[in-house]
Design an enzyme around this catalytic site. Structure first.
Site, PDB file in Angstrom:
ATOM      1  N   ARG A   1      51.476   7.404  -2.573  1.00  0.00           N
ATOM      2  CA  ARG A   1      50.706   6.227  -2.992  1.00  0.00           C
ATOM      3  C   ARG A   1      51.363   4.980  -2.452  1.00  0.00           C
ATOM      4  NH1 ARG A   1      46.764   7.453  -6.372  1.00  0.00           N
ATOM      5  NH2 ARG A   1      46.140   5.322  -6.780  1.00  0.00           N
TER       6      ARG A   1
ATOM      7  N   CYS B   1      39.444  -1.861  -2.835  1.00  0.00           N
ATOM      8  CA  CYS B   1      40.018  -0.519  -3.017  1.00  0.00           C
ATOM      9  C   CYS B   1      38.958   0.585  -3.073  1.00  0.00           C
ATOM     10  CB  CYS B   1      40.901  -0.536  -4.245  1.00  0.00           C
ATOM     11  SG  CYS B   1      42.157   0.745  -4.221  1.00  0.00           S
TER      12      CYS B   1
ATOM     13  N   HIS C   1      44.120  -5.908  -5.286  1.00  0.00           N
ATOM     14  CA  HIS C   1      43.776  -6.160  -6.684  1.00  0.00           C
ATOM     15  C   HIS C   1      44.561  -7.382  -7.126  1.00  0.00           C
ATOM     16  CE1 HIS C   1      41.959  -2.156  -7.237  1.00  0.00           C
ATOM     17  NE2 HIS C   1      42.990  -1.642  -6.605  1.00  0.00           N
TER      18      HIS C   1
HETATM   19  N1  GLN Z   1      40.911   6.510  -5.311  1.00  0.00           N
HETATM   20  C1  GLN Z   1      41.423   5.564  -4.442  1.00  0.00           C
HETATM   21  C2  GLN Z   1      42.852   5.788  -3.983  1.00  0.00           C
HETATM   22  O1  GLN Z   1      43.765   6.044  -4.758  1.00  0.00           O
HETATM   23  C3  GLN Z   1      41.145   4.177  -4.967  1.00  0.00           C
HETATM   24  C4  GLN Z   1      42.145   3.626  -5.926  1.00  0.00           C
HETATM   25  C5  GLN Z   1      41.785   2.288  -6.481  1.00  0.00           C
HETATM   26  O2  GLN Z   1      40.655   1.814  -6.388  1.00  0.00           O
HETATM   27  N2  GLN Z   1      42.736   1.658  -7.130  1.00  0.00           N
HETATM   28  O3  GLN Z   1      43.033   5.721  -2.798  1.00  0.00           O
END
Ligand code: GLN
Length: 257
Positions: free
Chosen positions: A132, A98, A198
């Site tokens: 998101r 990520c 994750h």
């Molecule tokens: N900042 C990044 C995004 O939201 C990474 C998020 C994360 O590592 N969970 O795209």
């Protein structure tokens, strides 16, 4: 007596870049080595620490929010970028998740329009998107001769796009993946693997944990290095449970039920 194998796992910015149990990846790697009598040394490389590319075996860089990425990025450029580029070219194995994945690409343009420069190991770039991508992900790894799957949990608004110098880690069976549009997830360049998974990722995907270990050990000890098989019944059950749930949810959401 056979030589005792040794492996160093380098964890980048562990206190700043570690969300959704990303550290579990290190625990899984270390445990799978320990069970096989492979000696593991875990080292942290955080703000101000320099890397010696010749001493790296396996590098892990976890996720973080934009805020943490903005803290880490300038340090990364000054103290680690060159060593990471050199290491990647030399075939060092890396797992990037990520936020860490985004920072090893070319750049990450955040919601505020700030362009965070990346290390450029991966021919990939990330642009903050309007929504998101959150939820369980199932990915099929087409580069794997057995085309095995990986399961994980994604939560990112950055949308990542790949250039021709890297290949995707897999095709998305369930979830958003790199950008929610092209059906691809993650990136591979040499032995560098970036992804949005994750979870932690590796405890539930033991074949992939071993793929990383095998590549890292082969570089140091030669291609004939083999890993003793382990009893992965629990790990496989965990993988299958996530895959089943993810597929059911997708069917419910798409109205197929
Ligand atoms: N900042 C990044 C995004 O939201 C990474 C998020 C994360 O590592 N969970 O795209």
């Amino acid at each position: 007596m056979a030589e005792r194998l040794r492996l160093t796992i380098t964890h980048l910015y562990p206190e700043l870049m570690n969300v959704y149990g990303d550290r579990g990846n290190i625990l899984a790697l270390a445990r799978r080595c320990e069970w096989r009598g492979i000696e593991v040394r875990e080292e942290a490389a955080t703000l101000g620490d320099r890397l010696n590319p010749g001493a790296l075996d396996l590098v892990f860089f976890g996720g973080g929010q934009d805020r943490e990425q903005e803290v880490v990025a300038p340090d990364l450029q000054v103290t680690k970028a060159e060593a990471l580029r050199e290491a990647a070219e030399a075939g060092v194995t890396m797992l990037l998740v990520c936020g860490g994945y985004q920072l090893l690409g070319k750049f990450f343009r955040t919601h505020t329009g700030t362009e965070i420069p990346g290390v450029g190991v991966l021919d990939a770039w990330t642009i903050a998107g309007p929504r998101r991508l959150i939820g369980n992900v199932v990915v099929r790894c087409d580069w794997d001769p057995q085309r095995r799957t990986l399961v994980g949990f994604e939560n990112h608004s950055g949308q990542t796009f790949l250039g021709p110098a890297c290949q995707p880690l897999g095709s998305v069976l369930v979830g958003g993946g790199n950008n929610g549009t092209d059906g691809q997830e993650g990136a591979i360049y040499r032995n560098v693997f970036g992804c949005y998974l994750h979870g932690s990722l590796l405890p539930k995907n033991p074949w992939f944990a071993d793929e990383l270990l095998r590549r890292a050990l082969a570089r140091r000890y030669g291609p004939e290095v083999t890993l003793a098989p382990l009893d992965d019944r629990l790990e496989v059950q965990a993988h299958d449970a996530v895959a089943r749930r993810a597929r059911q949810l997708r069917r419910v959401r798409s109205g197929a039920w």
